[in-house]
Design a protein around this motif. Structure first.
Motif, PDB file in Angstrom:
ATOM      1  N   UNK A  33     -12.822  18.784  66.003  1.00 57.70           N
ATOM      2  CA  UNK A  33     -12.990  17.609  66.865  1.00 57.70           C
ATOM      3  C   UNK A  33     -11.634  17.018  67.233  1.00 57.70           C
ATOM      4  N   UNK A  34     -10.688  17.054  66.273  1.00 56.40           N
ATOM      5  CA  UNK A  34      -9.356  16.493  66.526  1.00 56.40           C
ATOM      6  C   UNK A  34      -8.684  17.185  67.703  1.00 56.40           C
ATOM      7  N   UNK A  35      -8.975  18.484  67.887  1.00 53.75           N
ATOM      8  CA  UNK A  35      -8.380  19.208  69.018  1.00 53.75           C
ATOM      9  C   UNK A  35      -8.651  18.506  70.339  1.00 53.75           C
ATOM     10  N   UNK A  36      -9.873  17.997  70.481  1.00 55.65           N
ATOM     11  CA  UNK A  36     -10.291  17.432  71.768  1.00 55.65           C
ATOM     12  C   UNK A  36      -9.877  15.960  71.909  1.00 55.65           C
ATOM     13  N   UNK A  37      -9.796  15.250  70.806  1.00 59.45           N
ATOM     14  CA  UNK A  37      -9.365  13.850  70.902  1.00 59.45           C
ATOM     15  C   UNK A  37      -7.908  13.753  71.340  1.00 59.45           C
ATOM     16  N   UNK A  38      -7.152  14.822  71.070  1.00 61.46           N
ATOM     17  CA  UNK A  38      -5.746  14.818  71.473  1.00 61.46           C
ATOM     18  C   UNK A  38      -5.567  14.970  72.980  1.00 61.46           C
ATOM     19  N   UNK A  39      -6.697  15.212  73.667  1.00 66.46           N
ATOM     20  CA  UNK A  39      -6.620  15.327  75.125  1.00 66.46           C
ATOM     21  C   UNK A  39      -6.220  13.991  75.747  1.00 66.46           C
ATOM     22  N   UNK A  40      -6.635  12.869  75.120  1.00 70.12           N
ATOM     23  CA  UNK A  40      -6.343  11.537  75.693  1.00 70.12           C
ATOM     24  C   UNK A  40      -4.840  11.297  75.815  1.00 70.12           C
ATOM     25  N   UNK A  41      -4.056  11.403  74.713  1.00 71.84           N
ATOM     26  CA  UNK A  41      -2.606  11.206  74.890  1.00 71.84           C
ATOM     27  C   UNK A  41      -1.973  12.261  75.785  1.00 71.84           C
ATOM     28  N   UNK A 310     -11.128   4.093  80.178  1.00 72.94           N
ATOM     29  CA  UNK A 310     -10.154   4.431  81.205  1.00 72.94           C
ATOM     30  C   UNK A 310     -10.510   5.806  81.755  1.00 72.94           C
ATOM     31  N   UNK A 311      -9.846   6.198  82.831  1.00 75.95           N
ATOM     32  CA  UNK A 311     -10.129   7.501  83.444  1.00 75.95           C
ATOM     33  C   UNK A 311      -9.864   8.639  82.460  1.00 75.95           C
ATOM     34  N   UNK A 312      -8.714   8.581  81.737  1.00 77.53           N
ATOM     35  CA  UNK A 312      -8.384   9.655  80.789  1.00 77.53           C
ATOM     36  C   UNK A 312      -9.367   9.677  79.623  1.00 77.53           C
ATOM     37  N   UNK A 313      -9.795   8.489  79.179  1.00 76.77           N
ATOM     38  CA  UNK A 313     -10.752   8.434  78.073  1.00 76.77           C
ATOM     39  C   UNK A 313     -12.112   8.967  78.514  1.00 76.77           C
ATOM     40  N   UNK A 314     -12.498   8.667  79.755  1.00 79.01           N
ATOM     41  CA  UNK A 314     -13.786   9.158  80.265  1.00 79.01           C
ATOM     42  C   UNK A 314     -13.779  10.681  80.396  1.00 79.01           C
ATOM     43  N   UNK A 315     -12.657  11.231  80.874  1.00 83.04           N
ATOM     44  CA  UNK A 315     -12.552  12.698  80.969  1.00 83.04           C
ATOM     45  C   UNK A 315     -12.660  13.316  79.578  1.00 83.04           C
ATOM     46  N   UNK A 316     -11.975  12.704  78.616  1.00 84.45           N
ATOM     47  CA  UNK A 316     -12.046  13.199  77.235  1.00 84.45           C
ATOM     48  C   UNK A 316     -13.474  13.085  76.704  1.00 84.45           C
ATOM     49  N   UNK A 317     -14.148  11.993  77.061  1.00 90.48           N
ATOM     50  CA  UNK A 317     -15.539  11.799  76.622  1.00 90.48           C
ATOM     51  C   UNK A 317     -16.417  12.933  77.160  1.00 90.48           C
ATOM     52  N   UNK A 318     -16.225  13.275  78.442  1.00 90.91           N
ATOM     53  CA  UNK A 318     -17.006  14.354  79.050  1.00 90.91           C
ATOM     54  C   UNK A 318     -16.713  15.685  78.351  1.00 90.91           C
ATOM     55  N   UNK A 319     -15.419  15.917  78.068  1.00 91.09           N
ATOM     56  CA  UNK A 319     -15.036  17.165  77.386  1.00 91.09           C
ATOM     57  C   UNK A 319     -15.677  17.232  76.003  1.00 91.09           C
ATOM     58  N   UNK A 320     -15.626  16.113  75.270  1.00 83.53           N
ATOM     59  CA  UNK A 320     -16.220  16.075  73.929  1.00 83.53           C
ATOM     60  C   UNK A 320     -17.725  16.313  73.995  1.00 83.53           C
TER      61      UNK A 320
END
Length: 614
Positions: A33-41, A310-320
């Motif tokens: 899961x950590x792999x994908x949360x790092x997408x935000x930064x 935010x836009x980046x958080x929403x994209x990460x949410x979709x990816x997750x």
């Protein structure tokens, strides 16, 4: 679920793998899961939305604690430090390095978990097949009269294999995937409870459809396993009767039987595979549909400024959320695959749960060495509801030879089978030196008996091992037993002497040679009680002479119960018992019975004499 959990009991003791498996699984999920949360930064750096002075980052390394917040603060601390020291390019390199490390540890822990599951799979299959084989060995002879041998072979081989591939191999999906889905949803709730609740409303619909598919699979799998058992029975009969099939030009007939079973199994298997394969694409389609709905709903909120993301958080949410589809698809596929394995498991457990009707009583005693007599006292016996023996009374003194003769179906073999407790009397008692055999252990009763049957039961092994069978005899003792049985001469003429392989059921030997090996095996056992079940009836004159000489030596100084169709072979018996329709109709010596005018024994003797003259 009950069957599934019971099958997993064969993996005991659980302490060898469960604690470590939980640790490896949790750590693997965490790093995954950590792999994908790092997408935000990563997105913030790429989209130039990261400032060199982030207000959320801690000024100093936070104190250690077991929490997601601690991990986030540590990451933010070093991220900010790297951003300040090396700029955005350095921060980008830092994020990429952490992603690589996270992926590495995720796969390491996943591999370690798989190693443990491999151990579990091997243990379940080993213990399950061992328990099934043990039960088959323990079951009484009557059980095998009602069951097809091919079906039992199917349970030992195909059904156990099906449990392995369909049940044990799904352990990852059953235990790991729900934890993975739960981990993703916990993280998604922390990111946006509103969007996550929206997705939870849509997911149960696809789950219900998949469950209905699995229920249908279970019914089809039961029919499939039964058909396979029937097909293996046909194969077993073919291999055991190939001489008869060819002799009667019945190849086309037996091939038709096999093809009917084979075609039915192929059709059922195809239906099962089609149904099972439907689960995976449907779950993927349903998942993508949910993601599309989420993308539209969440995107609308973000564009209108109503979302807390935010836009980046929403994209990460979709990816997750899209990553939930992977374990969800694996879970739905496993749920479908497992149905066939559960049916196979139930078939195996059904045999394991069958309690032998012939078994030691809790207070069973050892039968003392045979000293005086065998006595049947008012013995009756029935195969189910069909009576076979009626109120038999018989005494065999130590050292006597008692012969059982009479028409086929009179109950001779059944009476002999009562002695070693292949069956127990339905009424009355069978006593050895006054001890009811049902009060004694099976092992101690059978240890005092030797059995030579009409059909020589030999094993696909060497001559030496067939004679030595289940004894601690020396080579000299084996050779002496073979000489006593008139077998030594043909053995030493064989290609490799006593180490010659005799083939399946002794197929490389003649009938007389097989019978003499059986007698040698009985001689080596040196039993005080001997049971001979038509041991010479299937032999030619020369072989019969050799075998009869061996039997005479074997019977010397032993108590013998002899079943015979050829009355000439039992004329020297101490007593002859004539059985007809399960009752003793005559008894006496050979000469006494011949003098009895109109007696059954006299009539049988005359028929055999006339047949010999013809």
């Amino acid at each position: 679920m009950k069957t599934y959990l019971r099958l997993l009991r064969f993996a005991r003791p659980y302490g060898d793998f469960v604690p470590l498996y939980i640790v490896y699984t949790v750590l693997g999920i965490f790093f995954g899961i950590a792999n994908f949360t790092l997408v935000i930064p990563l997105l913030n750096v790429l989209f130039n939305t990261t400032s060199t002075h982030t207000t959320d980052a801690p000024a100093a390394l936070p104190a250690f604690s077991v929490s997601l917040e601690y991990i986030k603060l540590v990451f933010d601390y070093y991220f900010t430090k790297m951003l300040t020291a090396s700029g955005k390019q350095g921060a980008l390199a830092y994020v990429c390095g952490v992603i690589i490390a996270s992926v590495f540890f995720s796969n390491v822990f996943r591999y370690l978990g798989q190693r443990l599951l491999t151990k579990v799979r091997a243990r379940v299959v080993q213990n399950l097949r061992g328990a099934l084989y043990d039960r088959i060995i323990d079951l009484e002879l009557g059980y095998f009269s009602n069951e097809r041998k091919g079906d039992l072979m199917s349970r030992l081989t195909n059904d156990v294999h099906e449990v392995e591939i369909s049940v044990v191999n799904t352990l990852t999906a059953v235990f790991k995937e729900p934890l993975t889905i739960a981990g993703f949803f916990i993280l998604l709730f922390t990111m946006s409870a509103r969007l996550t609740v929206f997705t939870l409303v849509l997911l149960p619909i696809s789950g219900g459809i998949i469950a209905s598919v699995a229920k249908r699979l279970r019914r089809q799998a039961a029919l499939s396993q039964s058909t396979l058992g029937s097909m293996l029975s046909v194969i077993d009969e073919t291999l055991g009767s190939i001489r008869v099939i060819k002799g009667f030009n019945a190849q086309a007939y037996i091939l038709g039987k096999f093809r009917a079973q084979n075609d039915q199994y192929a059709r059922i298997t195809q239906v099962i595979d089609n149904t099972r394969d439907l689960a995976s694409p449907f779950s993927e389609f349903a998942g993508v549909a949910v993601v599309a709905g989420l993308l539209y709903y969440g995107g609308t909120l973000v564009l209108s400024g109503q979302a807390e993301l935010t836009a980046s958080t929403f994209i990460t949410y979709i990816i997750l959320f899209s990553q939930i589809l992977v374990p969800a698809k694996a879970l739905s596929g496993a749920f479908s695959n497992i149905q066939r394995g559960l049916v196979a498991g139930e078939r195996v457990l059904r045999v394991i749960d069958t309690e032998p009707t012939i078994r030691d009583r809790p207070d069973a005693q050892l039968l003392p060495p045979f000293e005086e007599q065998i006595e049947l006292r008012d013995v009756s016996f029935s195969y189910g509801d069909a009576p076979v023996l009626f109120d038999l009374n018989l005494t065999v003194k130590k050292g006597q030879t008692v012969a059982l003769v009479g028409p086929s179906g009179g109950g001779k073999s059944t009476l002999a089978d009562l002695l070693p407790r292949f069956y127990d009397p339905s009424a009355g008692q069978l006593l050895i030196d006054g001890h009811d055999v049902r009060d004694c252990t099976l092992h101690s009763v059978r240890a005092q008996m030797g059995i030579v049957t009409q059909e020589s039961i030999l094993f696909n092994d060497t001559i030496y091992n067939n004679i030595k069978f289940n004894t601690e005899a020396t080579e000299a003792e084996v050779i002496e037993a073979a000489k006593t049985a008139n077998a030594h001469e043909f053995i030493i003429k064989s290609a490799e002497g006593y180490q010659t392989m005799i083939g399946d059921r002794g197929g490389r030997l003649s009938g007389g040679q097989r019978q003499r090996l059986s007698i040698a095996r009985a001689i080596l056992r040196n039993p005080p009680i001997l049971i001979l079940d038509e041991a010479t009836s299937a032999l030619d004159t020369e072989s019969e002479k050799l075998v009869q000489e061996a039997l005479t030596r074997l019977m010397a100084s032993r108590t013998s119960l002899v079943i015979a169709h050829r009355l000439s072979t039992v004329r020297h018996a101490d007593e002859i018992i004539v059985l007809q329709h399960g009752r003793i109709v005559e008894r006496g010596t050979h000469d006494e019975l011949l003098r009895r005018e109109g007696g059954l024994y006299q009539r049988l003797s005359q028929l055999q004499t006339n047949a010999a003259l013809v």
